[in-house]
Design an enzyme around this catalytic site. Structure first.
Site, PDB file in Angstrom:
ATOM      1  N   PRO A 206       0.824  -1.203   0.000  1.00 23.58           N
ATOM      2  CA  PRO A 206       0.000   0.000   0.000  1.00 23.58           C
ATOM      3  C   PRO A 206       0.864   1.262   0.000  1.00 23.58           C
ATOM      4  CG  PRO A 206      -0.628  -1.472   1.800  1.00 23.58           C
ATOM      5  CD  PRO A 206       0.619  -2.023   1.193  1.00 23.58           C
ATOM      6  N   THR A 208       2.458   2.850  -2.404  1.00 27.96           N
ATOM      7  CA  THR A 208       3.667   2.963  -3.214  1.00 27.96           C
ATOM      8  C   THR A 208       3.412   3.712  -4.518  1.00 27.96           C
ATOM      9  OG1 THR A 208       3.170   0.726  -3.931  1.00 27.96           O
ATOM     10  CG2 THR A 208       4.942   0.989  -2.351  1.00 27.96           C
ATOM     11  N   THR A 211      -2.018   3.964  -7.653  1.00 30.74           N
ATOM     12  CA  THR A 211      -3.076   4.819  -8.183  1.00 30.74           C
ATOM     13  C   THR A 211      -2.480   5.973  -8.975  1.00 30.74           C
ATOM     14  OG1 THR A 211      -4.279   4.299  -6.172  1.00 30.74           O
ATOM     15  CG2 THR A 211      -5.155   6.068  -7.531  1.00 30.74           C
ATOM     16  N   GLU A 426      18.775   1.194  26.231  1.00 29.92           N
ATOM     17  CA  GLU A 426      19.064   1.733  24.889  1.00 29.92           C
ATOM     18  C   GLU A 426      20.565   1.765  24.612  1.00 29.92           C
ATOM     19  OE1 GLU A 426      16.814   1.867  22.840  1.00 29.92           O
ATOM     20  OE2 GLU A 426      15.135   1.738  24.252  1.00 29.92           O
ATOM     21  N   HIS A 429      21.728  -1.603  23.501  1.00 30.84           N
ATOM     22  CA  HIS A 429      21.567  -1.859  22.066  1.00 30.84           C
ATOM     23  C   HIS A 429      22.704  -1.213  21.278  1.00 30.84           C
ATOM     24  CE1 HIS A 429      17.628  -3.650  22.160  1.00 30.84           C
ATOM     25  NE2 HIS A 429      17.033  -2.594  22.682  1.00 30.84           N
TER      26      HIS A 429
HETATM   27  P1  ADP Z   1      -1.340   3.070  -3.745  1.00 36.49           P
HETATM   28  O1  ADP Z   1      -2.402   3.191  -4.792  1.00 36.49           O
HETATM   29  O2  ADP Z   1      -0.158   2.284  -4.186  1.00 36.49           O
HETATM   30  O3  ADP Z   1      -1.827   2.599  -2.406  1.00 36.49           O
HETATM   31  P2  ADP Z   1      -1.247   5.894  -4.058  1.00 36.49           P
HETATM   32  O4  ADP Z   1      -0.939   6.003  -5.498  1.00 36.49           O
HETATM   33  O5  ADP Z   1      -2.648   6.130  -3.653  1.00 36.49           O
HETATM   34  O6  ADP Z   1      -0.737   4.518  -3.477  1.00 36.49           O
HETATM   35  O7  ADP Z   1      -0.269   6.875  -3.282  1.00 36.49           O
HETATM   36  C1  ADP Z   1      -0.667   7.579  -2.152  1.00 36.49           C
HETATM   37  C2  ADP Z   1       0.092   8.869  -2.037  1.00 36.49           C
HETATM   38  O8  ADP Z   1       1.457   8.621  -1.746  1.00 36.49           O
HETATM   39  C3  ADP Z   1       0.109   9.666  -3.310  1.00 36.49           C
HETATM   40  O9  ADP Z   1      -0.976  10.528  -3.375  1.00 36.49           O
HETATM   41  C4  ADP Z   1       1.436  10.420  -3.245  1.00 36.49           C
HETATM   42  O10 ADP Z   1       1.268  11.618  -2.532  1.00 36.49           O
HETATM   43  C5  ADP Z   1       2.314   9.514  -2.441  1.00 36.49           C
HETATM   44  N1  ADP Z   1       3.208   8.722  -3.273  1.00 36.49           N
HETATM   45  C6  ADP Z   1       3.265   7.373  -3.308  1.00 36.49           C
HETATM   46  N2  ADP Z   1       4.220   6.944  -4.151  1.00 36.49           N
HETATM   47  C7  ADP Z   1       4.787   8.050  -4.685  1.00 36.49           C
HETATM   48  C8  ADP Z   1       5.818   8.265  -5.637  1.00 36.49           C
HETATM   49  N3  ADP Z   1       6.481   7.246  -6.213  1.00 36.49           N
HETATM   50  N4  ADP Z   1       6.133   9.538  -5.956  1.00 36.49           N
HETATM   51  C9  ADP Z   1       5.490  10.571  -5.371  1.00 36.49           C
HETATM   52  N5  ADP Z   1       4.509  10.424  -4.481  1.00 36.49           N
HETATM   53  C10 ADP Z   1       4.143   9.195  -4.115  1.00 36.49           C
HETATM   54 ZN    ZN Z   2      15.054  -2.571  23.245  1.00 37.77          ZN
END
Ligand code: ADP
Ligand code: ZN
Length: 628
Positions: A206, A208, A211, A426, A429
C-alpha cells in the site's frame, strides 16, 4: 482534473416515476387546494344571502357550511346554533347538495391537476440534478443512478498527473510508457500485428503510488480516466455488481481510447472456490468482468489497469493471457527513490536550502511513498508549530521519528529508576551494535517516550540500501536486539518488560534464518515456511511435520540464546563505557550517533554541547522499522 458523470438516462423509468408522483399528488393534495380556494364568509353574510334568496346549493357539514350563490360561486362559513336554518334555507329555495366544489374552467382544472405538478416535479428534479452534479465535480447531466457504475470519468486536462510527478519507480514507469505510446500511436502496433495487453496488474504494498501511476498513464496519453474501487462492485444484491461491470465497460467503450482503473481488485477477483456455499454475488461480478475482458478486441483502446497488494489471492482466470497478463511490480522505494519522492513532495512546501534529503531518506528506510509524503507534511506542520517560516532539517528528522515511532509523549511520567533502566537498555543496544563489525551505524538514541508505547529507542541507519544480508549480519542484528535486555542484566542484575518488542523481532529473525533462509546445518536448503502475504506484513505459514516444528523451535531458542550471550559478554567487557554512556543519555535524553561514538572513544570526556532538541508534543503513530 475535471470529473463528469455519465449521462445515460433511463427515460421511460424517469417518466414513469413522474406520472406516479402526479397521481399521488392529485389524490392527496388537490382536495386541500380546492378547499382553500372556496371563499370564507361570516355567518351574517350567509344569513343575509339566505334571506335575499341568493343561495344556489348548500351543504351542511359537521363543522362548516358550504354553499354557492346563484352564479355557482362557492363559499363556506362556520356552524352556528341556528335550529331554524334548514327551514329558512328551504324557504329561500336553496338546493340541498352534497357536491359543492368551486367551479372552474376545464382548462384551469387541467392546468392545476397536470401542468403545475409536472412543473414542480421537473423543478425538483433539476435542482437535485444540479446538487448531485456539484458533488460529482461539475458537468452537465445525470439521472437516478440505480445500479449504475460509480466510475468517475476524468476528462484529461493540463493539470493531470504525469510520470514526472511519480518519483522513483523507474521500472514501473518504463513498463507503462509502452502503453502510453500505444495509446498515442496504435497504428504503429497494429501495423505489425501486435496487440496491447488488455489488462495490466499493478502489484505492490500500500502507498507505493499504484493509483498515481495509473493516473499518470492517462495523463501522459491524454485520455479519459475511469476509476473505481473493487469494493464498489460488491453489492447487497446478487447481480448488481455484474450490472455495474457491464455499465462500466459500456461507458469505457464509448470513450475509448481510455484507461479504466480498478483499485483493490482483490475485492472481486479473489479465488473462486468450487463449493456451492460460495459468495454468489462476487462470483457473478468476477464472471462478468472476465466476460467483458474477453469481449472486446485488443484494439478497442480500452486499457484496464488494476491494483492489488494481494496478488497471490487473485483467481487464476483473471491472470491468464488475454486478461491481466502483464504484471508491473510497484515496490517500496529504495534509497534513491525515497530521496526523489521526498524532493517531489518538498516542492510543495518551503524548506531551508541546507535540508539534507539524503539523510532523511536514509533514516526512513522501509517507508512507502505515502509515508514519505506524510513525513514532509508532518515536517511542515512542525515548522508552523515552531513559528518558523521554513522547514528545517530537524523538523524533517523529527517527523521521520513521528511516522516511525509516534509522537513524543511529553507528559509520560517515568520514575527515576525507570528512566535510568531505559537509558541502560538503549545504550545496551547501541553498544552491542557498535562493538560488532558489520552492524549498521547508530544514528540516534533517545529515551523520550513515544505514543506508540516505546519508552525509548536506538535508531540504526544503514549507509546504503541492503539487498542481501549475510548470516553474520543477521546474527549481529539478533545480538543487537538482545543488547537492551543484556544491559539491564549487566547493570542491575534485574530484568524488565521493556524488551518485549526486541524479543519479538529477534525471534522473527531467528525463525526466518532457519525456516526460510536455509541458514541452519540440519535443514539445509529446505523451506519450512512460506510467505503468504508478501505485501501486507509478510505472514508465513508452516509447511512441515510436527517433529520438525519442535526441532525448529529448539533451534530458534539456541540461536537467540547464543547471540544473547554474546551481547552480555560484550557489555561485561565494556561496563565502564556502558555506565558512562547511560549516565550521559539519562541527562540528555536524546543523543546523536556522533555524540555516542565520540563519547565511546574519548574514554570519559564529555563531548562539546550540542543544542538541545526542542521537544514538541504531538499524537498518533505507525509501525517501527529500524528500532531496537
Ligand atoms: P497506492 O495506490 O499504491 O496505495 P497511491 O498512489 O494512492 O498509493 O499513493 C498515495 C500517495 O502517496 C500519493 O498521493 C502520493 O502523494 C504519495 N506517493 C506514493 N508513491 C509516490 C511516488 N512514487 N512519488 C510521489 N509520491 C508518491
Ligand atoms: Zn530494546
Amino acid at each position: 482534473m475535471k470529473e463528469v458523470k455519465p449521462s445515460k438516462k433511463p427515460m421511460a423509468f424517469y417518466y414513469g416515476i413522474v406520472l406516479l408522483l402526479i397521481l399521488l399528488f392529485n389524490s392527496m393534495a388537490k382536495p386541500y387546494m380546492e378547499q382553500a380556494r372556496i371563499e370564507q364568509v361570516d355567518y351574517g353574510t350567509f344569513m343575509n344571502m339566505t334571506a335575499e334568496k341568493q343561495i344556489g346549493k348548500v351543504q351542511i357539514q359537521e363543522n362548516q357550511i358550504l354553499f354557492t350563490d346563484k352564479d355557482n360561486k362557492a363559499y363556506k362559513t362556520g356552524i352556528m346554533n341556528d335550529p331554524q336554518l334548514v327551514d329558512r334555507l328551504h324557504d329561500s329555495g336553496a338546493v340541498f347538495a352534497q357536491d359543492i366544489k368551486e367551479t372552474e374552467s376545464p382548462f384551469m382544472n387541467f392546468l392545476l391537476t397536470w401542468v403545475l405538478p409536472i412543473i414542480i416535479f421537473l423543478g425538483i428534479g433539476q435542482y437535485m440534478n444540479r446538487k448531485l452534479m456539484e458533488r460529482a465535480g461539475g458537468g452537465n447531466s445525470m439521472m437516478f443512478g440505480l445500479g449504475k457504475s460509480q466510475a468517475k470519468i476524468y476528462v484529461p486536462s493540463s493539470e493531470g498527473i504525469h510520470f514526472s510527478d511519480v518519483a522513483g519507480e523507474d521500472e514501473a514507469k518504463e513498463n507503462l510508457s509502452e502503453i502510453v505510446d500505444y495509446l498515442h500511436n496504435p497504428q504503429k502496433y497494429s501495423a505489425i500485428g501486435a496487440s496491447m495487453p488488455k489488462g495490466v496488474l499493478l502489484v505492490g504494498p500500500p502507498g507505493t503510488g499504484k493509483t498515481m501511476l495509473a493516473k499518470a498513464v492517462a495523463g501522459e496519453a491524454n485520455v479519459p480516466f475511469f476509476s473505481i474501487a473493487g469494493s464498489e462492485f460488491v453489492e447487497m444484491f446478487v447481480g448488481m455488481g455484474a450490472s455495474k461491470v457491464r455499465d462500466l465497460f459500456k461507458q469505457a467503450k464509448d470513450k475509448a481510447p481510455c484507461i479504466v482503473f480498478i483499485d483493490e481488485i482483490d475485492a472481486i477477483g479473489q479465488k473462486r472456490h468450487g463449493n456451492a456455499m460460495g459468495n454468489d454475488e462476487r462470483e457473478q461480478t468476477l464472471n462478468q468482468l472476465l466476460t467483458e475482458m474477453d469481449g472486446f478486441q485488443g484494439n478497442t483502446g480500452v486499457i484496464i489497469l488494476a491494483a492489488t497488494n494481494r496478488p497471490d489471492s487473485l483467481d487464476a482466470a483473471l491472470l491468464r493471457p488475454g486478461r491481466f497478463d502483464r504484471r508491473v511490480p510497484v515496490e517500496l522505494p529504495d534509497l534513491k527513490g525515497r530521496e526523489e519522492i521526498l524532493r517531489v513532495h518538498a516542492k510543495k512546501i518551503k524548506s531551508a536550502e541546507n535540508v539534507d534529503f539524503h539523510t532523511i531518506a536514509r533514516m526512513a528506510a522501509g517507508a512507502s511513498g505515502a509515508e514519505l509524503a506524510n513525513i514532509i507534511n508532518e515536517g511542515a506542520l512542525r515548522a508552523v508549530r515552531g513559528g518558523r517560516l521554513q522547514v528545517i532539517q530537524s523538523d524533517l528528522e523529527e517527523s521521520v521519528e513521528v511516522v516511525i515511532a509516534g509522537y513524543q509523549k511529553k507528559n509520560a511520567v517515568l520514575s527515576d529508576k525507570e528512566k535510568r533502566t531505559v537509558a541502560y537498555h538503549e545504550i545496551g543496544h547501541a553498544l552491542v551494535a557498535a562493538k560488532q563489525t558489520n552492524s549498521a551505524p547508530v544514528q540516534k538514541i533517545t529515551i523520550i517516550p513515544r505514543t506508540s508505547g516505546a519508552l525509548g529507542y536506538t535508531m540504526q541507519v544503514e549507509k546504503k540500501d541492503k539487498y542481501l544480508l549475510s548470516k553474520e549480519e543477521l546474527e549481529n542484528k539478533i545480538a543487537t536486539l538482545t543488547g537492551g535486555r543484556a544491559a539491564e542484566e549487566v547493570a542491575f542484575g534485574q530484568i524488565t518488560t521493556g524488551a518485549s518488542n526486541d524479543i519479538e523481532q529477534a525471534t522473527k529473525l531467528a525463525r526466518a534464518m532457519i525456516t526460510r533462509y536455509g541458514m541452519s546445518e540440519e535443514f539445509d536448503m529446505v523451506a519450512m515456511e512460506t510467505v503468504t502475504n508478501q505485501y501486507l506484513g509478510g505472514d508465513t505459514s508452516l509447511a512441515c511435520s510436527a517433529e520438525t516444528q519442535r526441532a525448529i523451535d529448539a533451534k530458534v531458542v539456541k540461536l537467540v540464546k547464543k547471540q544473547h550471550d554474546i551481547a552480555r559478554t560484550i557489555l561485561e567487557a565494556n561496563k565502564d563505557a556502558l555506565n558512562r554512556l547511560a549516565d550521559y543519555l539519562y541527562e540528555k535524553e536524546t543523543i546523536t550517533g556522533e555524540e555516542f561514538m565520540q563519547l565511546l572513544e574519548s574514554n570519559g570526556e564529555i563531548p562539546k554541547a550540542v543544542p538541545e532538541e526542542e521537544k514538541v508534543v504531538d499524537t498518533a503513530a505507525s509501525k517501527p522499522f529500524n528500532l531496537a
